[in-house]
Scaffold this active site. Structure first.
Site, PDB file in Angstrom:
ATOM      1  CD  GLU A  35      45.867  28.089  63.965  1.00 52.16           C
ATOM      2  OE1 GLU A  35      47.010  27.832  63.564  1.00 52.16           O
ATOM      3  OE2 GLU A  35      45.109  28.900  63.414  1.00 52.16           O
ATOM      4  N   GLY A  36      44.938  26.256  68.321  1.00 51.45           N
ATOM      5  CA  GLY A  36      45.611  26.491  69.591  1.00 51.45           C
ATOM      6  C   GLY A  36      46.949  25.799  69.627  1.00 51.45           C
ATOM      7  N   GLY A  37      47.463  25.562  70.840  1.00 52.70           N
ATOM      8  CA  GLY A  37      48.773  24.955  71.009  1.00 52.70           C
ATOM      9  C   GLY A  37      48.856  23.542  70.456  1.00 52.70           C
ATOM     10  CB  SER A  45      44.191  23.536  62.760  1.00 50.76           C
ATOM     11  OG  SER A  45      45.232  24.474  62.632  1.00 50.76           O
ATOM     12  CG  ASP A  51      45.636  25.264  78.688  1.00 48.90           C
ATOM     13  OD1 ASP A  51      45.570  26.265  79.436  1.00 48.90           O
ATOM     14  OD2 ASP A  51      45.732  25.348  77.451  1.00 48.90           O
ATOM     15  CB  ILE A  53      35.480  25.066  64.409  1.00 49.32           C
ATOM     16  CG1 ILE A  53      36.081  23.697  64.770  1.00 49.32           C
ATOM     17  CG2 ILE A  53      34.419  24.930  63.337  1.00 49.32           C
ATOM     18  CD1 ILE A  53      35.069  22.693  65.295  1.00 49.32           C
TER      19      ILE A  53
END
Length: 423
Positions: free
Chosen positions: A86-88, A91, A204, A84
């Site tokens: 994905e980023g830095g 997953s 962030d 659902i």
């Protein structure tokens, strides 16, 4: 090699004695017993590993320890169908736990070199944080090289995919709902900044990190995780991480992350919620592409109301909407000391304090980077800024590396956010 052979022989002899194996039995049979026995070297090693961190494990009272096998089952072997996000950080998968409860399972990047003790120390800090407007950590997994976090699953995804997703969501964001979201996020940040000890800087804040539950109550995600991810992904001491358009100038240029850099990001988010558009949209006319610059232009012309999301069809409190936009400008001022604290912002949002126009100065804009010197004396080239501005991704959760100058302070990594909608 000799040590391995010696250890194997010792284990073999031990198993021969323990199982009363006759001299006629083969060494091969004994070795099989060593491998399959509950008391095998592998299991003994695992037991010692767990015992070594008993103190840390006992200190994490509000978090359940999951096995990797449990999480594989919950996510159907981490099936792409259940992915659902994905980023830095890594997953995220949707999964159903053994209890029947749905969870968001975040698999941290395998590049992380952090040890178990350091990981558990950070988990303890996060597990002690509890607020209505923050996601709740259910548990974690620390088997072998796996570092996995398990959170409560939120039905309505993120603001990035719903409010700013270009009309792909069926959710209707009324003015009342937007007000609730703006105030809720402010409450969560004020809690992290001023009530949690030690204070937590998010680093962030952006639309994709604001999740919504079934009642559209906002929940800030990924707070306090800066030390849980690999240094080459996001870590303030070695790299600057953030998202184009949300990033405070002092953080982008000098790596100076403070609570006021979070305030800047919140200000951009606040304006996005009121306007219903991404902070950057290269499909618009050049003077409207960057939301913060556009907001300042209309503020100077006393025409802020023109920015309010047209999908509301005029059904909003114009005075309150303009006030929220002014608060957004207060949050994004260039000088750190000029930006209010999150508790002050909360009072402004709820009407406990007035918003003084005389205190609003021009925001710190990312387009001004070319005029700011990096510590080593070099400058970011104009084409770098333009390339970052114009780069539009096909998926909001993708990341890109922003060309940066090298310095002893580390590099800069930025994430761009796609904007599919046209305003």
């Amino acid at each position: 090699m000799r040590k391995v052979v010696s250890l194997t022989l010792i284990l073999v002899v031990g198993e021969l004695r323990r199982h009363a194996i006759s001299p006629a039995s083969t060494i091969f049979e004994a070795l099989i017993l060593v491998l399959v026995s509950p008391g095998s070297a592998k299991n003994q090693s695992s037991t010692r590993h767990t015992s070594e961190f008993d103190d840390e494990l006992s200190g994490v009272k509000n978090v359940t320890l999951f096995s990797y096998k449990q999480l594989r089952i919950a996510t159907e072997d981490f099936s792409p169908v259940n992915k659902i996000g994905e980023g830095g950080f890594g997953s995220v998968y949707k999964g159903r736990l053994k209890s029947g409860k749905m969870a968001a399972i975040k698999v941290l990047s395998s590049e992380s070199k952090q040890g178990v003790r350091e990981f558990l120390t950070e988990i303890k800090v996060i597990s002690d944080v509890d607020h209505e407007n923050l996601v709740k950590l259910y548990g974690c997994c620390i088997e072998d090289d796996h570092r996995i976090l398990i959170y409560n699953y939120l039905e309505n995804n993120s603001l990035a995919q719903t409010l700013l997703g270009g009309g792909h969501s069926s959710i209707q964001f009324s003015w009342r709902t937007r007000t609730k979201i703006c105030i809720g996020v402010a409450k969560g940040l004020a809690y992290l900044h001023e009530q949690v000890k030690p204070h937590i800087i998010h680093r962030d804040i952006k639309a994709s990190n604001i999740l919504l539950d079934k009642d559209l109550t906002p929940k800030i995600s990924d707070f306090g995780l800066a030390k849980l991810i690999p240094p080459n992904a996001t870590h303030v001491s070695t790299r600057v991480a953030g998202t184009i358009g949300y990033l405070a100038p002092e953080y982008a240029v000098r790596g100076q992350a403070t609570r006021k850099s979070d305030v800047y990001s919140y200000g951009v988010l606040l304006i996005e919620i009121v306007t219903g558009r991404c902070n950057t949209n290269s499909r618009l006319p050049i003077d409207e592409q960057h939301l913060l610059e556009r907001t300042w232009q209309l503020y100077e012309r006393k025409e802020l109301v023109l920015l309010v999301d047209t999908s509301l069809d005029g059904d909003f409190d114009a005075e309150q909407a303009c006030k929220f936009l002014k608060i957004g400008l207060l949050c994004t001022q260039d000088g750190l000391k000029l930006r209010p604290s999150m508790s002050t912002i909360l009072k402004m949002l709820t009407g406990e304090m007035t918003v003084g126009d005389d205190k609003i100065t021009k925001p710190g804009l990312i387009s001004d980077f070319m005029d700011l010197k990096i510590k080593n004396g070099s400058k970011t080239r104009p084409e770098q800024i333009n390339a970052a501005y114009d780069y539009v991704l096909s998926s909001e959760d993708n990341t890109t590396t922003f060309p940066s100058t090298s310095s002893s302070q580390g590099n800069s990594t930025f994430t761009t956010v796609a904007c599919d909608q046209s305003i």
